[in-house]
Design a protein around this motif. Structure first.
Motif, PDB file in Angstrom:
ATOM      1  N   ASP A  13      28.448  -8.886   0.771  1.00 54.13           N
ATOM      2  CA  ASP A  13      28.669  -8.599  -0.653  1.00 54.13           C
ATOM      3  C   ASP A  13      30.061  -9.078  -1.062  1.00 54.13           C
ATOM      4  O   ASP A  13      30.260  -9.565  -2.180  1.00 54.13           O
ATOM      5  CB  ASP A  13      28.522  -7.094  -0.920  1.00 54.13           C
ATOM      6  CG  ASP A  13      27.762  -6.821  -2.210  1.00 54.13           C
ATOM      7  OD1 ASP A  13      27.731  -7.719  -3.062  1.00 54.13           O
ATOM      8  OD2 ASP A  13      27.212  -5.716  -2.370  1.00 54.13           O
ATOM      9  N   HIS A 201      26.196   2.730  -1.356  1.00 49.60           N
ATOM     10  CA  HIS A 201      26.722   1.371  -1.570  1.00 49.60           C
ATOM     11  C   HIS A 201      27.090   1.290  -3.054  1.00 49.60           C
ATOM     12  O   HIS A 201      26.214   1.164  -3.897  1.00 49.60           O
ATOM     13  CB  HIS A 201      25.600   0.390  -1.208  1.00 49.60           C
ATOM     14  CG  HIS A 201      25.895  -1.037  -1.479  1.00 49.60           C
ATOM     15  ND1 HIS A 201      26.081  -1.960  -0.483  1.00 49.60           N
ATOM     16  CD2 HIS A 201      26.011  -1.736  -2.650  1.00 49.60           C
ATOM     17  CE1 HIS A 201      26.297  -3.143  -1.006  1.00 49.60           C
ATOM     18  NE2 HIS A 201      26.261  -3.037  -2.332  1.00 49.60           N
ATOM     19  N   HIS A 203      29.233  -0.083  -6.450  1.00 49.68           N
ATOM     20  CA  HIS A 203      29.993  -1.165  -7.085  1.00 49.68           C
ATOM     21  C   HIS A 203      30.978  -0.579  -8.091  1.00 49.68           C
ATOM     22  O   HIS A 203      30.857   0.560  -8.526  1.00 49.68           O
ATOM     23  CB  HIS A 203      29.032  -2.179  -7.715  1.00 49.68           C
ATOM     24  CG  HIS A 203      28.494  -3.132  -6.693  1.00 49.68           C
ATOM     25  ND1 HIS A 203      29.116  -4.312  -6.390  1.00 49.68           N
ATOM     26  CD2 HIS A 203      27.413  -3.043  -5.869  1.00 49.68           C
ATOM     27  CE1 HIS A 203      28.442  -4.930  -5.422  1.00 49.68           C
ATOM     28  NE2 HIS A 203      27.398  -4.183  -5.082  1.00 49.68           N
ATOM     29  N   ASN A 237      33.201  -4.047  -4.683  1.00 48.86           N
ATOM     30  CA  ASN A 237      32.566  -2.905  -4.012  1.00 48.86           C
ATOM     31  C   ASN A 237      33.617  -1.822  -3.768  1.00 48.86           C
ATOM     32  O   ASN A 237      34.797  -2.039  -3.998  1.00 48.86           O
ATOM     33  CB  ASN A 237      32.015  -3.359  -2.655  1.00 48.86           C
ATOM     34  CG  ASN A 237      30.808  -4.254  -2.779  1.00 48.86           C
ATOM     35  OD1 ASN A 237      30.861  -5.319  -3.374  1.00 48.86           O
ATOM     36  ND2 ASN A 237      29.697  -3.830  -2.207  1.00 48.86           N
TER      37      ASN A 237
HETATM   38 ZN    ZN Z   1      26.037  -4.718  -3.600  1.00 47.29          ZN
END
Ligand code: ZN
Ligand code: KIV
Length: 507
Positions: A13, A201, A203, A237
């Motif tokens: 990512d 996870h 952002h 992230n």
């Molecule tokens: Zn992602």
């Protein structure tokens, strides 16, 4: 104390950040440093994405032994087969399968019903499970999906064999209280949740990736997906260093631990910044240049009396060099080598010797050589190791009357010297035009910035550039006390990276 699994996705990512492309060698260098850092899982890439992504994941899986090596795959048979091919040599392989789960994605992007998605998720986890026991599943855009539907998907994929279920806030829309409720809801409503690790996870589109991740941890999540310096798609992230240091510093709040060797954080941050070309903002928590600097007199007074007055972490715990030892032209090879080790560099003898020569040259021009200068020298010298073209000589003439002119001499891939000259709108343009006449690779300069490594008129200047060619962006960096030379080195560095990527793709 219970442990939170640190899943690093800098190479997947993180690399999706616009302009952050890394070549295979750079990915390997970062993976080696992540292993030293002690992360539990490295998401090494998205193998179906192309031959160079595949090769990077394959090489990392072969070499890096301690962490779990994870390959990402969409919920398609070809993706899963390809990801397995790339990670199968890992000591501890993991397949990570993802599929959208929100109605926004189902209706407007995938044009599939919830039942179809549920079935695909189940089937593709089962397919991954035929290859490996460690399977992770992510219902993409989970934070904007209906929670009851997420519960249903999670139950199905765990039944099919998923050992980690990851809850992505794909577009960075969640706020901590609501994201925490989603995690609690998962524990309360998914009957087989005890058979899997719950991961998150997040952002950073609203600047809440770390806050959301930590709230999820407080609500029971035991894996956090994050990246070094918080780099990643769009606004990035959750930042690994912030997550890890929050858990370490606020044990009273989290009562948890991680496997990360925190003194490796600073080195890892510098390496990722250096290789991706993303500079770390000065006020960035934990690793920014100002993170441990005290400007106000009252704060300085407190720090001198007792650091805890204004410092909640000891900079040494994140690996920020403690000594302000300054070196100069009388410093010898032995002292220099020791300083490199103290700064966290573990270099082979030939590299140390080359960097020592560059240090001596710098010390002739600059009275005091600081740690930041040494870091810049190391980066500059290591950058030149895998060069196809090397900038051998450069001379410019410029001013407000004459036409800016540059003459350059390069050493080519065959070891032969080649020289040419050109005019330009300014000295840097003239240098770039002259280089273009020798290295005939069409490209467009899209970004150019200069900063000085330290204060003072004799400081090293670092130039960062980005060039675009065939829709791909390549970063280049160069450092020198002469900023025109630094600009030339940065351009050669970007061209070398462009050519290395092209070579890898054709191989
Ligand atoms: Zn992602
Ligand atoms: O942001 C996201 O949803 C992702 C998934 C692939 C986990 O990166």
């Amino acid at each position: 104390m219970e442990r939170v699994t640190i899943f690093d996705t800098t190479l997947r990512d993180g690399e999706q950040a616009a302009g952050g492309t890394l070549n295979i060698q750079e990915k390997l260098d970062i993976a080696r440093q992540l292993e030293k850092l002690g992360v539990d899982v490295i998401e090494a890439g998205f193998p179906i994405n192309g031959p160079s992504d595949f090769e990077a994941v394959r090489l990392i899986a072969k070499e890096i032994r301690t962490p779990v090596i994870c390959g990402l795959a969409r919920a398609h048979p070809d993706d899963i087969d390809r990801a397995w091919e790339a990670i199968k040599d890992a000591a501890r392989p993991r397949l990570h399968v993802f599929l959208s789960a929100s109605d926004v994605h189902l209706v407007h992007q995938l044009r599939k019903t919830r039942d179809e998605i549920l079935q695909m998720s189940r089937e593709m986890v089962a397919r991954a499970k035929q290859y490996v026991t460690d399977v992770e599943f992510s219902p993409m855009d989970a934070s904007r999906a209906e929670p009851e539907y997420i519960y249903q998907i999670l139950e199905a994929v765990i039944e099919a064999g998923a050992t980690t279920v990851n809850i992505p806030d794909t577009v960075g829309y969640a706020v901590p209280v609501e994201f925490g409720q989603l995690i609690k809801g998962i524990f309360d409503n998914v009957p087989n949740i005890d058979k899997a690790v719950v991961s998150v996870h997040c952002h950073n589109d609203l600047g809440m990736a770390v806050a959301n991740s930590l709230e999820a941890v407080r609500c029971g999540a035991r894996q956090v997906e994050c990246t070094i310096n918080g780099i990643g798609e769009r606004a990035g992230n959750a930042s690994l260093e912030e997550i890890v240091m929050a858990i370490a510093t606020r044990k009273d709040c989290f009562n948890l631990t991680t496997s990360v060797d925190t003194p490796q954080i600073y080195r890892t941050s510098r390496l990722v910044s250096e290789l991706t070309g993303f500079t770390v903002q000065p006020n960035k928590a934990i690793v920014g240049d100002n993170a441990f600097r005290h400007q106000s007199g009252i704060h300085q007074d407190g720090i001198i009396k007792m650091p805890i007055t204004y410092e909640i972490m000891d900079p040494k715990t994140v690996g920020i060099p403690s000594s302000s030892l300054v070196m100069g032209k009388l410093s010898g090879r032995h002292a220099f080598r020791e300083r490199l080790v103290e700064l966290g560099y573990n270099l082979v003898e030939t590299d140390t010797n080359r960097i020592f020569v560059a240090f001596k040259e710098l010390a002739d021009k600059k009275k005091e050589v600081t740690d930041k200068d040494i870091e810049s020298l190391v980066a500059q010298e290591l950058r030149t190791v895998s060069e196809s073209y090397h900038l051998d000589r450069l001379q410019v003439s410029c001013g407000d009357r004459g036409i800016p002119t540059a003459a350059v001499r390069l050493i080519g891939p065959d070891g032969q010297a080649m020289a040419d000259a050109a005019l330009g709108t300014g000295p840097v343009d003239a240098v770039y035009q002259a280089i273009n006449r020798l290295v005939k690779v069409p490209n467009k300069l899209t970004e150019f910035s200069v900063k000085s490594v330290t204060e003072g008129i004799d400081a090293i200047g670092e130039v960062l550039i980005r060039i675009e060619s065939d829709g791909q962006t390549y970063t280049g960096r160069g450092a020198d006390t002469d900023i025109i030379v630094a600009s030339g080195k940065a351009y050669i560095n970007a061209l070398n990276r462009l050519m290395a990527t092209r070579r890898q793709e054709t191989e």
